[in-house]
Scaffold this motif. Structure first.
Motif, PDB file in Angstrom:
ATOM      1  N   GLY A 113      32.683  32.436  38.302  1.00 26.72           N
ATOM      2  CA  GLY A 113      32.486  30.980  38.265  1.00 26.72           C
ATOM      3  C   GLY A 113      31.164  30.604  38.924  1.00 26.72           C
ATOM      4  N   TYR A 114      30.876  31.210  40.055  1.00 20.77           N
ATOM      5  CA  TYR A 114      29.632  30.930  40.780  1.00 20.77           C
ATOM      6  C   TYR A 114      28.421  31.389  39.965  1.00 20.77           C
ATOM      7  N   TRP A 115      28.494  32.637  39.483  1.00 19.78           N
ATOM      8  CA  TRP A 115      27.363  33.236  38.753  1.00 19.78           C
ATOM      9  C   TRP A 115      27.040  32.439  37.483  1.00 19.78           C
ATOM     10  N   SER A 116      28.075  31.991  36.767  1.00 16.62           N
ATOM     11  CA  SER A 116      27.809  31.321  35.491  1.00 16.62           C
ATOM     12  C   SER A 116      27.143  29.960  35.696  1.00 16.62           C
ATOM     13  N   GLY A 117      27.256  29.403  36.901  1.00 16.80           N
ATOM     14  CA  GLY A 117      26.608  28.110  37.159  1.00 16.80           C
ATOM     15  C   GLY A 117      25.221  28.237  37.769  1.00 16.80           C
ATOM     16  N   HIS A 168      38.728  48.959  36.512  1.00 18.18           N
ATOM     17  CA  HIS A 168      38.873  48.494  35.128  1.00 18.18           C
ATOM     18  C   HIS A 168      38.642  46.989  35.030  1.00 18.18           C
ATOM     19  N   LEU A 169      39.123  46.251  36.032  1.00 18.98           N
ATOM     20  CA  LEU A 169      38.891  44.801  36.023  1.00 18.98           C
ATOM     21  C   LEU A 169      37.400  44.502  36.123  1.00 18.98           C
ATOM     22  N   VAL A 170      36.727  45.216  37.023  1.00 19.14           N
ATOM     23  CA  VAL A 170      35.281  44.998  37.208  1.00 19.14           C
ATOM     24  C   VAL A 170      34.545  45.273  35.890  1.00 19.14           C
ATOM     25  N   ARG A 171      34.904  46.372  35.261  1.00 21.65           N
ATOM     26  CA  ARG A 171      34.281  46.725  33.974  1.00 21.65           C
ATOM     27  C   ARG A 171      34.537  45.619  32.930  1.00 21.65           C
ATOM     28  N   ALA A 172      35.784  45.164  32.896  1.00 23.92           N
ATOM     29  CA  ALA A 172      36.149  44.152  31.893  1.00 23.92           C
ATOM     30  C   ALA A 172      35.407  42.840  32.126  1.00 23.92           C
ATOM     31  N   TRP A 173      35.201  42.462  33.393  1.00 23.98           N
ATOM     32  CA  TRP A 173      34.484  41.203  33.662  1.00 23.98           C
ATOM     33  C   TRP A 173      33.009  41.312  33.243  1.00 23.98           C
ATOM     34  N   HIS A 174      32.500  42.543  33.199  1.00 26.37           N
ATOM     35  CA  HIS A 174      31.134  42.740  32.692  1.00 26.37           C
ATOM     36  C   HIS A 174      31.125  42.621  31.165  1.00 26.37           C
ATOM     37  N   HIS A 175      32.012  43.381  30.528  1.00 18.45           N
ATOM     38  CA  HIS A 175      31.964  43.419  29.059  1.00 18.45           C
ATOM     39  C   HIS A 175      32.393  42.100  28.436  1.00 18.45           C
ATOM     40  N   THR A 176      33.358  41.429  29.075  1.00 23.91           N
ATOM     41  CA  THR A 176      33.878  40.194  28.471  1.00 23.91           C
ATOM     42  C   THR A 176      33.063  38.967  28.852  1.00 23.91           C
ATOM     43  N   TYR A 177      32.737  38.860  30.144  1.00 24.92           N
ATOM     44  CA  TYR A 177      32.079  37.624  30.608  1.00 24.92           C
ATOM     45  C   TYR A 177      30.608  37.815  30.942  1.00 24.92           C
ATOM     46  N   GLY A 178      30.157  39.070  30.937  1.00 23.91           N
ATOM     47  CA  GLY A 178      28.731  39.324  31.199  1.00 23.91           C
ATOM     48  C   GLY A 178      28.359  39.419  32.667  1.00 23.91           C
TER      49      GLY A 178
END
Ligand code: NAD
Ligand code: DAU
Length: 356
Positions: A113-117, A168-178
């Motif tokens: 949330g922080y990064w995307s803003g 796996h969560l960390v990886r997924a937050w990269h692939h899905t949300y960038g």
């Protein structure tokens, strides 16, 4: 510039924060829940330093983390916070799931949330460094090659399974949300400020107290030892130059069977603080019941980190273990203070009646 470090009152996070404050001009915000493993005395030397801001809190407390991110606007998050002791995960896996899995999820959500803003330039520069472990890869046979980053996951303890889930969560937050994430997988650390539930400090502390040195099973399990400040320099290097989405193995090229490590600790103590009766501390070694699901061998292939980012450990096992034993001899107050009532309860529960 600011970095947010989580778990910075623990063993590795504490060493990382101390090195960071000593070696960089940047501010560090240190978020730590102060579980039994977190100790503010480790941070005593930076207590009055304006570049170190300590906040007691949980990585899973989203409103707190979001407030800290908005207030301090860090350029990176380095996530050390975790339940880290395999034996405790066997007795009580729940806390490992709560912090290592759910806590990492909450932290990722707050970070995302922080990064995307952020404005584009800050967004491009932002990094989320997740500190994982070699234990997610499972156990090696005696002649298997060391773990490379391409090794499949085979976690065998509730601790390593919870760390694998977080990876796996960390990886997924990269692939899905960038989210620009980096993950490191480090081997066994040792050095100053390690809580004396882990093999090396437990052996030093028990030896000096005239107590048994409990070696699990046949003592021939192999670990790949890395001095803690080398892990800290590897984490800084990955943060500085690692490629988002990549994983990096960190190790000391220093495989040792446990019994050899324990005998080395005894020999150093024989030299530096001999027993009053003139015999070796090795006489205190006792073989005790094995750890359930005990992984036989870990070994790290750290060539990717060396070839791509130019990192190598500065310490050998011989130099690092001597420094470590000296540190515990020179810091009896730190040791006495962490061996609280709760610590004594843990040791009694874990080792009573365990002699084979
Ligand atoms: P540690 O147990 O010494 O310290 C963990 C710290 O995290 C403590 O200060 C604790 O208070 C804090 N913490 C726990 N739960 C928290 C929460 N919910 N919110 C905020 N803070 C919390 O652990 P360590 O040995 O320093 O390990 C640090 C990290 O490195 C862990 O992620 C571990 O998996 C990883 N790691 C450790 C080793 C090793 O040999 N010790 C090797 C490889 C990777
Ligand atoms: O490999 C990295 C991991 O190293 C980290 O991810 C973990 O957080 C960290 O705790 C460590 O896990 P280990 O289980 O390898 O570390 P520990 O110090 O608990 O044990 C090291 C070895 O020594 C292991 O084979 C078990 C053995 N041992 C341990 C204790 C505490 C004993 O023989 N006797 C003991 O009393």
């Amino acid at each position: 510039m600011t970095v947010l470090v989580t778990g910075g009152a623990g063993f590795i996070g504490g060493n990382f924060v101390l090195d960071w404050v000593a070696g960089s001009g940047e501010q560090v915000v240190n978020l730590d829940k102060l579980t039994y493993a977190g100790n503010l005395e480790t941070l005593a030397s930076v207590a009055g330093n304006r570049r170190h801001v300590f906040v007691q809190g949980d990585i899973g407390d989203r409103s707190l983390v979001e407030r800290l991110l908005a207030e301090h606007r860090p350029r990176a998050i380095v996530n050390f916070a975790a339940e880290s002791h395999v034996d405790r995960s066997i007795h009580g896996p729940g806390e490992f799931i709560r912090t290592n899995v759910v806590g990492t999820y909450d932290l990722l959500e707050s970070a995302c949330g922080y990064w995307s803003g952020l404005p584009q330039a800050e967004k491009d520069a932002f990094r989320f460094l997740h500190i994982s472990t070699d234990e997610v890869y499972g156990s090696l046979g005696p002649s298997d090659p060391p773990f490379a980053e391409t090794r499949r996951y085979e976690p065998n303890s509730p601790y390593s399974a919870s760390k694998a889930a977080s990876d796996h969560l960390v990886r997924a937050w990269h692939h899905t949300y960038g989210l620009p994430v980096l993950t490191t997988h480090c081997s066994n650390n040792y050095g100053p400020y390690q809580f004396p539930e882990k093999l090396i400090p437990l052996m030093i502390v028990n030896a000096l107290a005239g107590q048994g040195l409990p070696v699990y099973g046949d003592g021939l399990q192999v670990r790949d030892w890395l001095y803690v400040t080398d892990h800290c320099s590897a984490a800084r290097r990955v943060l500085e130059a690692g490629k988002p989405g990549e994983t990096y193995n960190v190790g000391g090229w220093s495989e040792k069977p446990n019994i050899e490590v324990v005998k080395t600790v005894c020999a150093l103590l024989d030299e530096l603080r001999p027993r009053q009766d003139g015999t070796s501390y090795a006489r205190q070694i006792t073989f005790v019941a094995d750890r359930p699901g005990h992984d036989r061998r870990y070994a790290i292939d750290a060539r990717k980190l060396e070839c791509e980012l130019g990192w190598r450990p500065a310490e050998t096992f011989e130099t690092g273990i001597r420094k470590t034993v000296r540190w515990y001899l020179d810091n009896p107050e730190w040791v006495a203070n962490v061996r609280s009532g709760a610590y004594r309860e843990w040791v009694t529960r874990q080792y009573e009646g365990a002699t084979t």
